[in-house]
Scaffold this motif. Structure first.
Motif, PDB file in Angstrom:
ATOM      1  N   ASN A   2       1.722  -1.565  19.821  1.00 59.52           N
ATOM      2  CA  ASN A   2       2.287  -2.681  20.426  1.00 59.52           C
ATOM      3  C   ASN A   2       1.820  -4.102  19.487  1.00 59.52           C
ATOM      4  N   ASN A   3       2.630  -4.689  19.416  1.00 56.59           N
ATOM      5  CA  ASN A   3       2.251  -6.029  18.792  1.00 56.59           C
ATOM      6  C   ASN A   3       1.653  -5.858  17.295  1.00 56.59           C
ATOM      7  N   VAL A   4       1.918  -4.789  16.480  1.00 53.17           N
ATOM      8  CA  VAL A   4       1.365  -4.481  15.078  1.00 53.17           C
ATOM      9  C   VAL A   4       2.081  -4.975  13.984  1.00 53.17           C
ATOM     10  N   GLN A   5       1.869  -5.651  13.099  1.00 47.77           N
ATOM     11  CA  GLN A   5       2.514  -5.852  11.672  1.00 47.77           C
ATOM     12  C   GLN A   5       1.294  -5.586  10.860  1.00 47.77           C
ATOM     13  N   LYS A   6       1.176  -4.287  10.439  1.00 41.97           N
ATOM     14  CA  LYS A   6      -0.115  -3.881   9.410  1.00 41.97           C
ATOM     15  C   LYS A   6       0.344  -3.844   8.059  1.00 41.97           C
ATOM     16  N   SER A   7      -0.070  -4.369   7.276  1.00 38.31           N
ATOM     17  CA  SER A   7       0.307  -4.146   5.637  1.00 38.31           C
ATOM     18  C   SER A   7      -0.564  -2.806   5.203  1.00 38.31           C
ATOM     19  N   ILE A   8       0.349  -2.472   4.468  1.00 41.51           N
ATOM     20  CA  ILE A   8       0.056  -0.795   4.081  1.00 41.51           C
ATOM     21  C   ILE A   8      -0.463  -0.976   2.645  1.00 41.51           C
ATOM     22  N   ALA A  31      -1.458   1.070   0.479  1.00 40.17           N
ATOM     23  CA  ALA A  31      -0.955   2.024  -0.637  1.00 40.17           C
ATOM     24  C   ALA A  31       0.374   1.504  -1.083  1.00 40.17           C
ATOM     25  N   ILE A  32       1.098   0.697  -0.285  1.00 42.01           N
ATOM     26  CA  ILE A  32       2.282   0.186  -0.828  1.00 42.01           C
ATOM     27  C   ILE A  32       2.384  -1.315  -0.667  1.00 42.01           C
ATOM     28  N   PRO A  33       2.030  -2.180  -1.667  1.00 42.80           N
ATOM     29  CA  PRO A  33       1.801  -3.507  -1.644  1.00 42.80           C
ATOM     30  C   PRO A  33       2.990  -4.184  -0.967  1.00 42.80           C
ATOM     31  N   GLY A  34       2.836  -5.247  -0.213  1.00 33.54           N
ATOM     32  CA  GLY A  34       3.888  -5.910   0.188  1.00 33.54           C
ATOM     33  C   GLY A  34       4.732  -5.562   1.475  1.00 33.54           C
ATOM     34  N   ILE A  35       4.420  -4.261   1.718  1.00 33.66           N
ATOM     35  CA  ILE A  35       5.099  -3.407   2.842  1.00 33.66           C
ATOM     36  C   ILE A  35       4.304  -3.253   3.896  1.00 33.66           C
ATOM     37  N   PHE A  36       4.887  -3.292   5.267  1.00 37.71           N
ATOM     38  CA  PHE A  36       4.095  -3.321   6.538  1.00 37.71           C
ATOM     39  C   PHE A  36       4.582  -2.237   7.172  1.00 37.71           C
ATOM     40  N   GLN A  37       3.671  -1.579   8.331  1.00 36.13           N
ATOM     41  CA  GLN A  37       4.209  -0.773   9.340  1.00 36.13           C
ATOM     42  C   GLN A  37       4.182  -1.761  10.576  1.00 36.13           C
ATOM     43  N   TYR A  38       5.318  -1.511  11.197  1.00 33.47           N
ATOM     44  CA  TYR A  38       5.634  -2.284  12.506  1.00 33.47           C
ATOM     45  C   TYR A  38       5.490  -1.607  13.886  1.00 33.47           C
ATOM     46  N   SER A  39       5.155  -2.149  14.797  1.00 33.62           N
ATOM     47  CA  SER A  39       5.099  -1.693  16.077  1.00 33.62           C
ATOM     48  C   SER A  39       6.797  -1.764  16.658  1.00 33.62           C
ATOM     49  N   LEU A  40       7.044  -1.226  17.863  1.00 29.02           N
ATOM     50  CA  LEU A  40       8.446  -1.397  18.307  1.00 29.02           C
ATOM     51  C   LEU A  40       8.697  -2.554  18.556  1.00 29.02           C
TER      52      LEU A  40
END
Ligand code: PBG
Length: 307
Positions: free
Chosen positions: A22-28, A30-39
């Protein structure tokens, strides 16, 4: 006026990573500039892309280690959050084109592409699981399925199950020509997969081969695939060119995580201009013969077009 090739945002696909949170936008990292998003956050990201005329997405789930097992059972579990994410995005934004990755490796503790028997991936025992993942994604509202493992016969198997279950209007965009490449490493780091790339060489392509690539594409065509794909893209421009010449289906190319991360790393060091080298990269893939380009830089390209 004299440009022989052009690339529009409509021909691009942005990969998106969804996490069960929930409420997550975490940078990755290993892949600069890309994020993992919660629902909840993924809807905001999709909306931002739509404002840039970027409507095509390929979706990948990030699965907690505790949910991974040797049968990849969570991959088609009815409560898998990934199906919920697909359903939510499609309901909120029906104008999107959603492509779903179909593979076991994100659900397997070692990142294997199938059921392991005697230390080897068992092709035929893996097919029903790929079909179950496909059906669950169709139920959730996916537009296009993208099987990414290279098991033999998977396109025909999935197609038959889809027809049986009344999903005759869902397309299959197979990674028809997928090389056993070291350029997937950032993606695998993200998925916490430590698989030895050599173990994939019995079913993914040897980087030295091109005639075999054409054979693989022809096999998928015989099994009624709707789109072909070459993965990775940049190191296989000659393969894209040959497949385009010898086939008539829409052709996608996947500018994969390692190819993208190289640009980013050089740019971070001040060695390359990110935007210029990204544009050149994407147009090169198009010039080689791809109709559709999947790239982590799709949104950045769309932003350039808007500015
Ligand atoms: C998952 C999958 C991968 C890619 C597409 N689907 C990774 C892999 O096969 O290990 C390539 C993604 C990338 O590196 O950007 N089966």
């Amino acid at each position: 006026m004299v440009a022989e090739t052009s690339l529009s945002v409509q021909q691009l696909v942005q990969p998106l990573f969804v996490a069960d949170a929930n409420n997550v936008q975490k940078s990755i990292s290993a892949i600069p500039g890309i994020f993992q998003y919660s629902l909840d956050n993924i809807l905001r990201e999709v909306e931002e892309c739509l404002k840039l005329n970027l409507t095509n997405f390929i979706l990948f789930p990030i699965i907690e280690q505790s949910l991974k097992d040797d049968d990849a059972s969570y991959s088609h579990h009815p409560r898998n959050f990934f199906f919920h994410a697909i359903r939510m995005i499609k309901q909120e934004f029906p104008e999107t084109c959603l492509i779903g990755d179909v593979s076991l490796n994100t659900y397997h503790p070692t990142g294997a592409d199938g059921i392991i028997i005697d230390n080897k991936v068992d092709n035929d025992r893996t097919l029903p699981i790929l079909a179950a993942i496909s059906l669950a994604q169709c139920d959730a509202g996916i537009d296009i399925l993208a099987p990414s493992d290279m098991m033999d016969g998977r396109v025909g198997y999935i197609r038959e199950v889809l027809e049986d279950q009344g999903f005759s209007d869902i397309s299959i965009m197979a990674h028809s020509v997928k090389y056993a490449s070291s350029f997937y490493q950032p993606f695998r780091n993200l998925m916490e997969s430590n698989i030895d790339n050599n173990s994939k060489k019995c079913y993914q392509l040897n980087p030295a081969n091109i005639r075999e690539a054409i054979r693989e594409a022809q096999l998928d065509i015989a099994e009624d695939v709707d789109f072909l794909m070459v993965t990775p893209a940049l190191h296989y421009l000659d393969v894209i060119h040959r497949i385009k010449e010898q086939t008539n289906l829409p052709l996608a190319a996947f500018h994969v995580s390692g190819e993208y991360a190289m640009l980013k790393a050089a740019a971070q060091n001040g060695w390359l201009d990110y935007h210029q080298s990204l544009e050149e990269t994407l147009i090169s893939i198009k010039r080689a013969g791809a109709d559709i380009v999947i790239s982590y830089g799709a949104k950045d390209f769309a932003k350039l077009r808007k500015s």
